[in-house]
Design an enzyme around this catalytic site. Structure first.
Site, PDB file in Angstrom:
ATOM      1  N   THR A 102      55.905  43.319 100.816  1.00  0.00           N
ATOM      2  CA  THR A 102      56.400  42.800 102.501  1.00  0.00           C
ATOM      3  C   THR A 102      54.480  42.070 102.921  1.00  0.00           C
ATOM      4  O   THR A 102      54.354  41.406 103.555  1.00  0.00           O
ATOM      5  CB  THR A 102      57.054  43.366 102.851  1.00  0.00           C
ATOM      6  OG1 THR A 102      55.919  44.383 103.459  1.00  0.00           O
ATOM      7  CG2 THR A 102      58.233  43.689 102.830  1.00  0.00           C
ATOM      8  N   ALA A 117      51.075  40.237 102.629  1.00  0.00           N
ATOM      9  CA  ALA A 117      50.273  39.211 101.931  1.00  0.00           C
ATOM     10  C   ALA A 117      50.108  38.970 100.536  1.00  0.00           C
ATOM     11  O   ALA A 117      49.826  38.110  99.957  1.00  0.00           O
ATOM     12  CB  ALA A 117      49.057  38.714 103.041  1.00  0.00           C
ATOM     13  N   ARG A 159      58.710  50.799 108.116  1.00  0.00           N
ATOM     14  CA  ARG A 159      58.610  49.401 109.054  1.00  0.00           C
ATOM     15  C   ARG A 159      59.402  48.594 108.402  1.00  0.00           C
ATOM     16  O   ARG A 159      60.741  47.793 108.752  1.00  0.00           O
ATOM     17  CB  ARG A 159      57.856  49.389 109.340  1.00  0.00           C
ATOM     18  CG  ARG A 159      57.656  48.352 110.588  1.00  0.00           C
ATOM     19  CD  ARG A 159      56.393  48.399 111.586  1.00  0.00           C
ATOM     20  NE  ARG A 159      55.599  48.285 110.527  1.00  0.00           N
ATOM     21  CZ  ARG A 159      54.815  47.565 109.895  1.00  0.00           C
ATOM     22  NH1 ARG A 159      55.271  46.710 109.921  1.00  0.00           N
ATOM     23  NH2 ARG A 159      53.219  48.063 108.766  1.00  0.00           N
ATOM     24  N   ARG A 213      38.807  53.252  93.857  1.00  0.00           N
ATOM     25  CA  ARG A 213      37.574  52.154  93.640  1.00  0.00           C
ATOM     26  C   ARG A 213      36.195  52.960  92.773  1.00  0.00           C
ATOM     27  O   ARG A 213      35.682  52.953  91.541  1.00  0.00           O
ATOM     28  CB  ARG A 213      36.503  50.831  94.072  1.00  0.00           C
ATOM     29  CG  ARG A 213      38.436  50.133  94.738  1.00  0.00           C
ATOM     30  CD  ARG A 213      37.790  48.619  95.288  1.00  0.00           C
ATOM     31  NE  ARG A 213      38.723  48.017  95.899  1.00  0.00           N
ATOM     32  CZ  ARG A 213      39.064  47.512  96.871  1.00  0.00           C
ATOM     33  NH1 ARG A 213      38.389  48.034  97.613  1.00  0.00           N
ATOM     34  NH2 ARG A 213      40.156  46.886  97.491  1.00  0.00           N
ATOM     35  N   CYS A 228      38.118  42.197  97.307  1.00  0.00           N
ATOM     36  CA  CYS A 228      38.422  40.335  96.985  1.00  0.00           C
ATOM     37  C   CYS A 228      36.747  40.213  96.741  1.00  0.00           C
ATOM     38  O   CYS A 228      36.308  38.936  95.960  1.00  0.00           O
ATOM     39  CB  CYS A 228      39.288  40.074  97.819  1.00  0.00           C
ATOM     40  SG  CYS A 228      38.208  40.702  99.500  1.00  0.00           S
ATOM     41  N   SER A 269      42.774  36.318 106.045  1.00  0.00           N
ATOM     42  CA  SER A 269      44.027  36.483 105.058  1.00  0.00           C
ATOM     43  C   SER A 269      43.722  38.126 104.409  1.00  0.00           C
ATOM     44  O   SER A 269      44.397  38.424 104.125  1.00  0.00           O
ATOM     45  CB  SER A 269      44.573  35.152 104.274  1.00  0.00           C
ATOM     46  OG  SER A 269      43.597  35.081 103.247  1.00  0.00           O
ATOM     47  N   LYS A 307      30.871  48.313 100.150  1.00  0.00           N
ATOM     48  CA  LYS A 307      32.199  48.177  98.945  1.00  0.00           C
ATOM     49  C   LYS A 307      31.321  46.984  97.486  1.00  0.00           C
ATOM     50  O   LYS A 307      31.057  46.774  96.806  1.00  0.00           O
ATOM     51  CB  LYS A 307      33.418  46.933  99.058  1.00  0.00           C
ATOM     52  CG  LYS A 307      34.073  48.008 100.172  1.00  0.00           C
ATOM     53  CD  LYS A 307      35.944  47.797 100.551  1.00  0.00           C
ATOM     54  CE  LYS A 307      36.662  48.810 101.508  1.00  0.00           C
ATOM     55  NZ  LYS A 307      37.384  47.587 101.904  1.00  0.00           N
ATOM     56  N   ARG A 343      33.143  37.360 108.637  1.00  0.00           N
ATOM     57  CA  ARG A 343      34.961  36.735 108.979  1.00  0.00           C
ATOM     58  C   ARG A 343      34.330  35.608 109.115  1.00  0.00           C
ATOM     59  O   ARG A 343      33.768  35.325 110.671  1.00  0.00           O
ATOM     60  CB  ARG A 343      35.582  37.378 109.759  1.00  0.00           C
ATOM     61  CG  ARG A 343      37.060  37.221 109.528  1.00  0.00           C
ATOM     62  CD  ARG A 343      37.900  37.438 108.661  1.00  0.00           C
ATOM     63  NE  ARG A 343      37.468  38.837 108.356  1.00  0.00           N
ATOM     64  CZ  ARG A 343      38.614  39.954 107.492  1.00  0.00           C
ATOM     65  NH1 ARG A 343      38.445  38.927 105.914  1.00  0.00           N
ATOM     66  NH2 ARG A 343      38.659  41.287 107.121  1.00  0.00           N
ATOM     67  N   HIS A 369      37.888  32.782  99.938  1.00  0.00           N
ATOM     68  CA  HIS A 369      36.595  33.475 100.714  1.00  0.00           C
ATOM     69  C   HIS A 369      35.246  32.366  99.835  1.00  0.00           C
ATOM     70  O   HIS A 369      35.557  31.836  98.503  1.00  0.00           O
ATOM     71  CB  HIS A 369      36.047  34.968 100.105  1.00  0.00           C
ATOM     72  CG  HIS A 369      37.332  35.894 100.612  1.00  0.00           C
ATOM     73  ND1 HIS A 369      37.500  35.710 101.439  1.00  0.00           N
ATOM     74  CD2 HIS A 369      37.108  36.988 100.546  1.00  0.00           C
ATOM     75  CE1 HIS A 369      37.883  37.082 102.323  1.00  0.00           C
ATOM     76  NE2 HIS A 369      38.101  37.478 101.557  1.00  0.00           N
TER      77      HIS A 369
END
Lengths: 348, 348
Positions: free
Chosen positions: B14, B16, B42, B102, B131, B161, B222, B244, B251
């Site tokens: 459910t 993104a 939930r 990772r 990402c 997002s 990362k 951001r 991106h």
């Protein structure tokens, strides 16, 4: 101290920068005898209130500058090129916010925190640097003095107000359109005079000003050339990527700077804390770092995210934020005007 | 070719990324025998339509993975840490979109265009990189192969997002508030689990994820660590500044890359044009360069603003844009799943 006052002209009085200049001349109680507001024919006739008095904006012509001591230009490069020489002929000192004279070897390019001493070397015209350059060199000057700088790599996050009031209107209009699900219709950005337009709302546009033959934009090359001229060191390697983002006021910059000597991060922090015009905002524990929305309306250059580079031990990374209309334009120009006024007062 | 089909579980169905994974499994006609949709307690009970069939989302438990061949995880690191070992125990191959495995030396970290061959080396878990790392290494791999890479300095312009659907809602809500002149009330960004919140609408926040002891954020580290692992070269110096900005999807990255050998810009352009997964958009004359709004919803990594560095002759600068939910997450994961499925089909 004495009470010498000056006849001041503001060219481009109705623009985004002109508005800020008037506000600062007021707030700083600049010693004005007579204030002349000038603009293009299109905006002439507008009334602007200054310290309780309505002043009618007049069309700027070669003869507008008779009797003017200090002329502040921010009406575009073409207007400066045409009219600044006339202002000089009439005996005015011009502080020019446009690109017209920045690389002119006869015109000093001044950021008071960096090279105030060059103000004296003018031949009637003092150039105000590009907004994105001003905030960067202000933050880097203390490092240059102590360590020397060999290299700068900068990526910018620039506000739409740098492209004028029509670009601000465009961002707000497009944002409403996206939120309301209607058509966006880009009209001004990235470059009003070029044919292709791109959406700025909820986007990032890697073009500010026109492309040059080397693949860099003029804005990027301004940062490269102006930094070397202001810092008076042609050996500094500078590379820039200039990007417009959906912010109204305040340019942010991610800056990699390579020093000529080893450094301790705490020494750099201390240097910047004590330097003029800089406010350090750098505390990861409390999530404190400069933000465009906090810098808006303030004169300072804000610096944070100070950290040692992970590859090059003599380099560090930082985040530099300032209001592009304030330190990036109006405030830097008014600072120069204040220095000129103080010098003349001291002399008289 | 044969018609082998697989029992597939999507954990975080459910969210993104989960939503994009389902959309891609559909579009790509992934050979699914049984599709199991899993989530937290939930969100359990939600119905999701897949190829005309309503599937009820179930709460993910250790026993949810019985009979599952391929499990795609994107429900947060804690969920992966807890449940992926159980999925492995049940014989599933896990493709994990979180940070959980990772840097685990036993888990390959895979971007198919870069190191597809490492998929075979898994012990049940294959990690999907962050990402912002995925799109960068996809664009840089062709250069690594031909010239070698000594250094990368990257500044990112990241979409909300990447912080989930609540962050998207927050950007839209705050944007409306600013445009309407009402209070903004930051609630999610920059990091939902940290106490201090900052406005993202019409702003740029130089913090993604938590700060580490070295002054870098986890997102920045990362990019540093994952790049070295995926490119299988610990000698590459990587420094990142992750920011951001008020963009919903896509991106953008300003990337400085230093090569080990001299290069011609035309050769680089040709290499990237021919490389898999990359679309070159690079024509200054027509103001063509990648934009987040154009990349949204597309699987490719878009590269433009290619130009030689002005300081270091062996370096170049580029602008890399990709949909962070597509190649940056869902599409990379589905690519890996497709490779696994193709191998098993070939074997059977």
């Amino acid at each position: 101290m004495n009470d010498q006052k000056f006849n001041v002209a503001v060219v481009g009085a109705t623009g985004a920068v002109g508005e800020q200049i008037l506000s600062l001349l007021d707030k700083r109680d600049f010693p004005i005898s007579r204030l002349k507001l000038l603009s293009s024919a299109r905006s002439a006739g507008t009334n602007i209130n200054f310290k309780g008095q309505d002043i009618t904006v007049e069309e700027a012509t070669p003869e507008s500058f008779e009797g003017i001591d200090i002329a502040l230009f921010s009406a575009g490069g073409d207007v400066s090129k045409e009219l600044a020489p006339h202002a000089v002929r009439h005996g005015a000192v011009c502080i020019d916010n446009t690109n017209a004279f920045r690389m002119d070897p006869n015109a000093p390019l001044v950021v008071p925190e960096v090279n105030a001493e060059q103000i004296n070397e003018h031949n009637g015209i003092i150039a105000n640097p590009n907004c994105s350059t001003i905030q960067m060199v202000t933050a880097l000057k203390p490092l240059q003095d102590v360590y020397g700088i060999s290299r700068i790599i900068v990526s910018t996050y620039q506000a739409v107000s740098g492209a004028g009031t029509r670009a601000i209107d465009e961002l707000l209009r497009q944002s409403k359109a996206v939120l309301g699900g209607t058509e966006v219709n880009p009209d001004i950005l990235p470059v009003a005079s070029l044919p292709v337009k791109h959406q700025i709302a909820f986007n990032a546009i890697p073009q500010i000003d026109k492309f040059q033959d080397n693949g860099y934009t003029l804005e990027e090359m301004k940062m490269v050339r102006e930094t070397k001229k202001i810092m008076q060191d042609d050996t500094i390697d500078v590379t820039a990527t200039c990007v417009r983002i959906p912010v109204v006021y305040g340019h942010s910059e991610s800056v990699y700077v390579e020093l000529k000597k080893d450094y301790e991060l705490e020494d750099v922090r201390k240097l910047l804390t004590e330097a003029p015009g800089i406010t350090i905002m750098d505390d990861p524990a409390s999530q404190t770092y400069p933000l465009a929305t906090d810098a808006a309306g303030k004169p300072d250059v804000f610096v944070g995210r100070l950290r040692r580079d992970l590859g090059e031990n003599r380099a560090l990374n930082m985040w530099i934020v300032s209001d592009n209309l304030m330190k990036g334009a109006a405030w830097n120009a008014v600072q120069i005007a204040e220095i000129i006024a103080a010098k003349r007062s001291a002399r008289s």
